[in-house]
Design an enzyme around this catalytic site. Structure first.
Site, PDB file in Angstrom:
ATOM      1  N   ARG A  23       0.822  -1.219   0.000  1.00  0.00           N
ATOM      2  CA  ARG A  23       0.000   0.000   0.000  1.00  0.00           C
ATOM      3  C   ARG A  23       0.851   1.262   0.000  1.00  0.00           C
ATOM      4  NH1 ARG A  23      -3.318  -0.259   5.044  1.00  0.00           N
ATOM      5  NH2 ARG A  23      -1.437  -1.307   5.716  1.00  0.00           N
ATOM      6  N   ASN A  41      -6.033  -2.607   2.694  1.00  0.00           N
ATOM      7  CA  ASN A  41      -6.010  -4.047   2.936  1.00  0.00           C
ATOM      8  C   ASN A  41      -7.426  -4.519   3.235  1.00  0.00           C
ATOM      9  OD1 ASN A  41      -3.240  -4.331   2.682  1.00  0.00           O
ATOM     10  ND2 ASN A  41      -2.837  -4.268   4.878  1.00  0.00           N
TER      11      ASN A  41
END
EC number: 3.6.1.7
Length: 94
Positions: A23, A41
């Site tokens: 990320r 996530n």
């Protein structure tokens, strides 16, 4: 950027994509490419993202998301182009 040239793509990335800086690296790459949206996530171990930009910007981001950062092992990427009225101002990690 004109709305007529704006694309929005919803993405799910499967594989070893959590706990590897995916990320954070996606946010850096998005800023480099000038796309907006978000990445997060999911509880099932996948990563979800929404990418917004020109067709060229979005294609370059999807290409990067298929590889991810060096520690990631992307097994599968599913993407779906969609129409979304919301316009994101930046790319964020949720």
């Amino acid at each position: 950027m004109s709305d007529a040239h704006m694309e929005t793509v919803h993405v799910i990335v499967k594989g070893k994509v959590q706990g590897v800086g995916y990320r954070h690296a996606a946010v850096r790459r998005a800023h480099m490419l000038g796309v907006t949206g978000w990445v997060q996530n999911l509880p099932d171990g996948t990563v979800e993202a929404v990418v917004q930009g020109t067709a060229d910007q979005v294609d370059h981001m999807l290409e990067w998301l298929r590889r991810g950062p060096p520690a990631a092992q992307v097994r599968e990427l599913a993407s779906e182009r969609s129409f979304e009225e919301k316009r994101y101002k930046h790319f964020a990690q949720l």
